[in-house]
Design a protein around this motif. Structure first.
Motif, PDB file in Angstrom:
ATOM      1  N   GLU A 121      -3.746 -43.935  -3.310  1.00 26.24           N
ATOM      2  CA  GLU A 121      -4.278 -45.078  -4.059  1.00 26.24           C
ATOM      3  C   GLU A 121      -3.145 -46.022  -4.449  1.00 26.24           C
ATOM      4  O   GLU A 121      -3.270 -47.239  -4.335  1.00 26.24           O
ATOM      5  CB  GLU A 121      -5.020 -44.597  -5.307  1.00 26.24           C
ATOM      6  N   LEU A 152      -2.479 -49.936  -3.293  1.00 27.72           N
ATOM      7  CA  LEU A 152      -2.235 -51.023  -4.235  1.00 27.72           C
ATOM      8  C   LEU A 152      -0.926 -51.732  -3.909  1.00 27.72           C
ATOM      9  O   LEU A 152      -0.872 -52.962  -3.880  1.00 27.72           O
ATOM     10  CB  LEU A 152      -2.194 -50.490  -5.670  1.00 27.72           C
ATOM     11  N   GLU A 207      -1.352 -54.022  -1.012  1.00 25.26           N
ATOM     12  CA  GLU A 207      -2.130 -55.217  -1.352  1.00 25.26           C
ATOM     13  C   GLU A 207      -1.300 -56.196  -2.180  1.00 25.26           C
ATOM     14  O   GLU A 207      -1.324 -57.408  -1.931  1.00 25.26           O
ATOM     15  CB  GLU A 207      -3.414 -54.841  -2.103  1.00 25.26           C
ATOM     16  N   LEU A 233      -6.723 -55.617 -10.010  1.00 26.43           N
ATOM     17  CA  LEU A 233      -6.394 -54.678  -8.933  1.00 26.43           C
ATOM     18  C   LEU A 233      -5.624 -53.468  -9.458  1.00 26.43           C
ATOM     19  O   LEU A 233      -5.903 -52.321  -9.081  1.00 26.43           O
ATOM     20  CB  LEU A 233      -5.567 -55.378  -7.848  1.00 26.43           C
ATOM     21  N   GLU A 291      -7.971 -51.206 -11.688  1.00 28.48           N
ATOM     22  CA  GLU A 291      -8.949 -50.458 -10.887  1.00 28.48           C
ATOM     23  C   GLU A 291      -8.271 -49.352 -10.079  1.00 28.48           C
ATOM     24  O   GLU A 291      -8.805 -48.245  -9.976  1.00 28.48           O
ATOM     25  CB  GLU A 291      -9.707 -51.412  -9.958  1.00 28.48           C
ATOM     26  N   ALA A 292      -7.117 -49.632  -9.519  1.00 31.62           N
ATOM     27  CA  ALA A 292      -6.395 -48.608  -8.743  1.00 31.62           C
ATOM     28  C   ALA A 292      -5.965 -47.468  -9.629  1.00 31.62           C
ATOM     29  O   ALA A 292      -6.056 -46.292  -9.235  1.00 31.62           O
ATOM     30  CB  ALA A 292      -5.185 -49.230  -8.038  1.00 31.62           C
ATOM     31  N   GLN A 293      -5.517 -47.783 -10.826  1.00 36.73           N
ATOM     32  CA  GLN A 293      -5.096 -46.704 -11.739  1.00 36.73           C
ATOM     33  C   GLN A 293      -6.277 -45.821 -12.113  1.00 36.73           C
ATOM     34  O   GLN A 293      -6.161 -44.606 -12.167  1.00 36.73           O
ATOM     35  CB  GLN A 293      -4.425 -47.288 -12.979  1.00 36.73           C
ATOM     36  N   ARG A 303      -8.984 -45.292 -10.276  1.00 39.36           N
ATOM     37  CA  ARG A 303      -9.329 -44.481  -9.100  1.00 39.36           C
ATOM     38  C   ARG A 303      -8.314 -43.364  -8.874  1.00 39.36           C
ATOM     39  O   ARG A 303      -8.674 -42.286  -8.421  1.00 39.36           O
ATOM     40  CB  ARG A 303      -9.437 -45.363  -7.861  1.00 39.36           C
ATOM     41  N   ALA A 304      -7.057 -43.635  -9.206  1.00 42.90           N
ATOM     42  CA  ALA A 304      -6.014 -42.618  -9.019  1.00 42.90           C
ATOM     43  C   ALA A 304      -6.136 -41.494 -10.056  1.00 42.90           C
ATOM     44  O   ALA A 304      -5.631 -40.394  -9.831  1.00 42.90           O
ATOM     45  CB  ALA A 304      -4.628 -43.265  -9.113  1.00 42.90           C
TER      46      ALA A 304
END
Length: 103
Positions: free
Chosen positions: A33, A37, A40, A93, A96-98, A100-101
């Motif tokens: 994840e 990020l 991106e 971004l 949200e990535a954190q 999901r991680a």
């Protein structure tokens, strides 16, 4: 000049959480994840710096490098952001990535 301090703080925090995470969590997807990020954020920075230039993908340097990769990409992006909207999108971004991680 845009103050992108919130972005640098957010990526630093995410990186710190990754460094503190157990290896098992990194293997279960947190590192992947983070790499996604970082890629991106790096791509967005490249586009802002040179929209016509070739896109270069950040390499996979392994799960233990993921924290450093998001910091580098996030700090690079923070240097070239021009608008509050770009900053808000980058912050979204990272957040949200954190999530999901899971760190």
């Amino acid at each position: 000049m845009l103050d992108a301090t919130p972005l640098t703080r957010a990526v630093d925090h995410f990186a710190d959480r990754l460094r503190a995470a157990p290896q098992s969590r990194l293997q279960r997807g947190a590192a992947a994840e983070a790499l996604g990020l970082a890629r991106e954020l790096a791509l967005r920075a490249q586009r802002l710096e040179d929209a016509q230039g070739p896109a270069r993908e950040m390499p996979d340097a392994g799960m233990f490098a993921a924290a450093d990769q998001i910091m580098v990409a996030g700090h690079d992006l923070a240097l070239v952001l021009r608008t509050e909207g770009e900053l808000a999108e980058a912050m979204r971004l990272v957040e949200e990535a954190q999530k999901r991680a899971g760190v």
